[in-house]
Design a protein around this motif. Sequence first.
Motif, PDB file in Angstrom:
ATOM      1  N   MET A 110       0.457  -1.484   0.362  1.00  0.00           N
ATOM      2  CA  MET A 110       0.051  -0.276  -0.328  1.00  0.00           C
ATOM      3  C   MET A 110       0.930   1.140  -0.260  1.00  0.00           C
ATOM      4  SD  MET A 110      -3.116   1.024   0.201  1.00  0.00           S
ATOM      5  CE  MET A 110      -3.662  -0.117   0.986  1.00  0.00           C
ATOM      6  N   LEU A 111       0.932   1.919  -1.592  1.00  0.00           N
ATOM      7  CA  LEU A 111       1.751   3.084  -1.103  1.00  0.00           C
ATOM      8  C   LEU A 111       0.250   4.560  -0.824  1.00  0.00           C
ATOM      9  CD1 LEU A 111       3.882   4.747  -2.075  1.00  0.00           C
ATOM     10  CD2 LEU A 111       2.882   4.799  -4.150  1.00  0.00           C
ATOM     11  N   THR A 112       0.859   5.425   0.109  1.00  0.00           N
ATOM     12  CA  THR A 112       0.032   6.649   0.569  1.00  0.00           C
ATOM     13  C   THR A 112       0.860   7.799   0.207  1.00  0.00           C
ATOM     14  OG1 THR A 112      -0.214   5.069   2.122  1.00  0.00           O
ATOM     15  CG2 THR A 112      -1.126   7.487   2.526  1.00  0.00           C
ATOM     16  N   VAL A 113       0.451   8.427  -0.589  1.00  0.00           N
ATOM     17  CA  VAL A 113       1.132   9.748  -0.284  1.00  0.00           C
ATOM     18  C   VAL A 113      -0.061  10.795   0.244  1.00  0.00           C
ATOM     19  CG1 VAL A 113       1.923  11.484  -2.309  1.00  0.00           C
ATOM     20  CG2 VAL A 113       2.393   9.000  -2.245  1.00  0.00           C
ATOM     21  N   LYS A 114       0.759  11.823   1.086  1.00  0.00           N
ATOM     22  CA  LYS A 114      -0.392  13.190   1.980  1.00  0.00           C
ATOM     23  C   LYS A 114       0.487  13.928   1.534  1.00  0.00           C
ATOM     24  CE  LYS A 114      -1.985   9.662   4.909  1.00  0.00           C
ATOM     25  NZ  LYS A 114      -2.017   9.724   6.777  1.00  0.00           N
ATOM     26  N   ALA A 115      -0.018  14.967   1.118  1.00  0.00           N
ATOM     27  CA  ALA A 115       0.408  16.394   1.028  1.00  0.00           C
ATOM     28  C   ALA A 115      -0.322  17.410   1.534  1.00  0.00           C
ATOM     29  CB  ALA A 115       1.167  16.920  -0.501  1.00  0.00           C
ATOM     30  N   PHE A 163      -4.063  16.611   1.171  1.00  0.00           N
ATOM     31  CA  PHE A 163      -4.414  16.165  -0.268  1.00  0.00           C
ATOM     32  C   PHE A 163      -3.427  14.992   0.149  1.00  0.00           C
ATOM     33  CE2 PHE A 163      -3.922  20.741  -1.676  1.00  0.00           C
ATOM     34  CZ  PHE A 163      -4.662  20.939  -1.786  1.00  0.00           C
ATOM     35  N   SER A 164      -4.751  14.120  -0.096  1.00  0.00           N
ATOM     36  CA  SER A 164      -4.239  11.864   0.012  1.00  0.00           C
ATOM     37  C   SER A 164      -4.422  11.177  -1.147  1.00  0.00           C
ATOM     38  CB  SER A 164      -4.547  11.598   1.238  1.00  0.00           C
ATOM     39  OG  SER A 164      -4.047  10.159   1.947  1.00  0.00           O
ATOM     40  N   ARG A 165      -3.196  10.288  -1.160  1.00  0.00           N
ATOM     41  CA  ARG A 165      -3.673   9.439  -2.105  1.00  0.00           C
ATOM     42  C   ARG A 165      -3.351   7.846  -1.593  1.00  0.00           C
ATOM     43  NH1 ARG A 165      -5.750  10.173  -7.468  1.00  0.00           N
ATOM     44  NH2 ARG A 165      -6.678   8.447  -8.458  1.00  0.00           N
ATOM     45  N   GLN A 166      -3.981   6.804  -1.631  1.00  0.00           N
ATOM     46  CA  GLN A 166      -3.477   5.937  -1.652  1.00  0.00           C
ATOM     47  C   GLN A 166      -3.098   4.697  -3.015  1.00  0.00           C
ATOM     48  OE1 GLN A 166      -5.633   4.105   1.937  1.00  0.00           O
ATOM     49  NE2 GLN A 166      -3.878   4.395   2.707  1.00  0.00           N
ATOM     50  N   ILE A 167      -2.716   3.712  -3.282  1.00  0.00           N
ATOM     51  CA  ILE A 167      -2.306   2.768  -4.225  1.00  0.00           C
ATOM     52  C   ILE A 167      -1.729   1.343  -4.040  1.00  0.00           C
ATOM     53  CG2 ILE A 167      -1.690   2.421  -6.382  1.00  0.00           C
ATOM     54  CD1 ILE A 167      -0.978   5.379  -6.103  1.00  0.00           C
ATOM     55  N   VAL A 168      -2.940   1.072  -4.493  1.00  0.00           N
ATOM     56  CA  VAL A 168      -2.279  -0.404  -3.753  1.00  0.00           C
ATOM     57  C   VAL A 168      -0.938  -1.647  -5.100  1.00  0.00           C
ATOM     58  CG1 VAL A 168      -3.166  -2.869  -3.932  1.00  0.00           C
ATOM     59  CG2 VAL A 168      -4.727  -1.514  -2.782  1.00  0.00           C
ATOM     60  N   LEU A 169      -0.068  -1.449  -4.906  1.00  0.00           N
ATOM     61  CA  LEU A 169       1.074  -1.583  -5.673  1.00  0.00           C
ATOM     62  C   LEU A 169       1.077  -3.332  -5.637  1.00  0.00           C
ATOM     63  CD1 LEU A 169       3.886   0.217  -4.649  1.00  0.00           C
ATOM     64  CD2 LEU A 169       2.296   0.893  -6.089  1.00  0.00           C
ATOM     65  N   ALA A 170       0.920  -3.919  -7.504  1.00  0.00           N
ATOM     66  CA  ALA A 170       0.491  -5.778  -7.619  1.00  0.00           C
ATOM     67  C   ALA A 170       2.162  -5.757  -6.834  1.00  0.00           C
ATOM     68  CB  ALA A 170       1.255  -5.809  -9.060  1.00  0.00           C
ATOM     69  N   ASP A 171       1.907  -7.316  -6.660  1.00  0.00           N
ATOM     70  CA  ASP A 171       3.396  -8.258  -5.684  1.00  0.00           C
ATOM     71  C   ASP A 171       4.888  -7.919  -6.666  1.00  0.00           C
ATOM     72  OD1 ASP A 171       2.335  -8.547  -3.679  1.00  0.00           O
ATOM     73  OD2 ASP A 171       1.222 -10.508  -3.892  1.00  0.00           O
ATOM     74  N   THR A 172       4.334  -7.860  -8.013  1.00  0.00           N
ATOM     75  CA  THR A 172       5.835  -7.695  -9.374  1.00  0.00           C
ATOM     76  C   THR A 172       6.060  -6.337  -8.547  1.00  0.00           C
ATOM     77  OG1 THR A 172       3.881  -6.946 -10.160  1.00  0.00           O
ATOM     78  CG2 THR A 172       4.422  -9.545 -10.438  1.00  0.00           C
ATOM     79  N   LEU A 173       6.031  -5.500  -8.579  1.00  0.00           N
ATOM     80  CA  LEU A 173       7.152  -4.527  -8.051  1.00  0.00           C
ATOM     81  C   LEU A 173       7.831  -4.831  -6.809  1.00  0.00           C
ATOM     82  CD1 LEU A 173       3.998  -1.578  -8.684  1.00  0.00           C
ATOM     83  CD2 LEU A 173       5.883  -2.891 -10.680  1.00  0.00           C
ATOM     84  N   ASP A 174       9.105  -3.764  -6.826  1.00  0.00           N
ATOM     85  CA  ASP A 174      10.422  -3.773  -5.968  1.00  0.00           C
ATOM     86  C   ASP A 174       9.993  -2.392  -4.714  1.00  0.00           C
ATOM     87  OD1 ASP A 174      11.978  -3.960  -4.331  1.00  0.00           O
ATOM     88  OD2 ASP A 174      13.621  -4.278  -5.587  1.00  0.00           O
ATOM     89  N   THR A 175       9.214  -2.562  -4.172  1.00  0.00           N
ATOM     90  CA  THR A 175       8.496  -1.718  -2.469  1.00  0.00           C
ATOM     91  C   THR A 175       9.934  -1.343  -2.223  1.00  0.00           C
ATOM     92  OG1 THR A 175       7.863  -2.891  -1.138  1.00  0.00           O
ATOM     93  CG2 THR A 175       6.345  -2.038  -3.451  1.00  0.00           C
ATOM     94  N   GLU A 176      11.262  -2.195  -2.442  1.00  0.00           N
ATOM     95  CA  GLU A 176      12.342  -1.254  -1.508  1.00  0.00           C
ATOM     96  C   GLU A 176      12.716  -0.617  -2.008  1.00  0.00           C
ATOM     97  OE1 GLU A 176      12.684  -2.257   1.558  1.00  0.00           O
ATOM     98  OE2 GLU A 176      11.477  -3.636   1.423  1.00  0.00           O
ATOM     99  N   HIS A 177      12.721   0.076  -3.456  1.00  0.00           N
ATOM    100  CA  HIS A 177      13.464   0.283  -3.816  1.00  0.00           C
ATOM    101  C   HIS A 177      13.000   1.515  -4.632  1.00  0.00           C
ATOM    102  CE1 HIS A 177      16.106  -3.149  -4.229  1.00  0.00           C
ATOM    103  NE2 HIS A 177      17.077  -2.322  -3.566  1.00  0.00           N
TER     104      HIS A 177
END
Length: 143
Positions: free
Chosen positions: A63-68, A91-105
């Motif tokens: 789960m990617l969350t961007v707040k501003a 402002f805020s937005r949440q996006i569910v990222l697929a398991d095939t993405l590298d969230t560490e980088h």
Amino acid sequence: MLMRTDPFRDLDRLTQQLLGSGTWSRPSAMPMDAYREGDEYVVAFDLPGVTPEAIDIDVERNMLTVKAERRPVAKADDVQVELSERPLGAFSRQIVLADTLDTEHITADYDAGVLTLRIPIAERAKPRKISIGGESAPRQIRG
């Protein structure tokens, strides 16, 4: 690779226009684009007038969350506002990222009011060739 998590985004935008700016308990949505570029996904958020210090980016599992937050500019006592259309608040937005993405980088850049996140595709999700092992001599089928 990305899934929308807010099916009522257009309704939220209309409500925000009618009721005013967002708060931390009920933030406004921010416009975004998402696309694949080579071996990474790119997500761009429009945040004009927001300082980089007022942007918060978090990733928890997928789960990617961007707040501003855009605050009003301090004005002198003798200034009379004639028109104010630029939205202020949270402002805020949440996006569910697929398991095939590298969230560490994930990398983030902010330029000209656009926050750009680059999310690499995980090595395990990239196409690869599988070699076949075993005998190389031809076999005869008997029946």
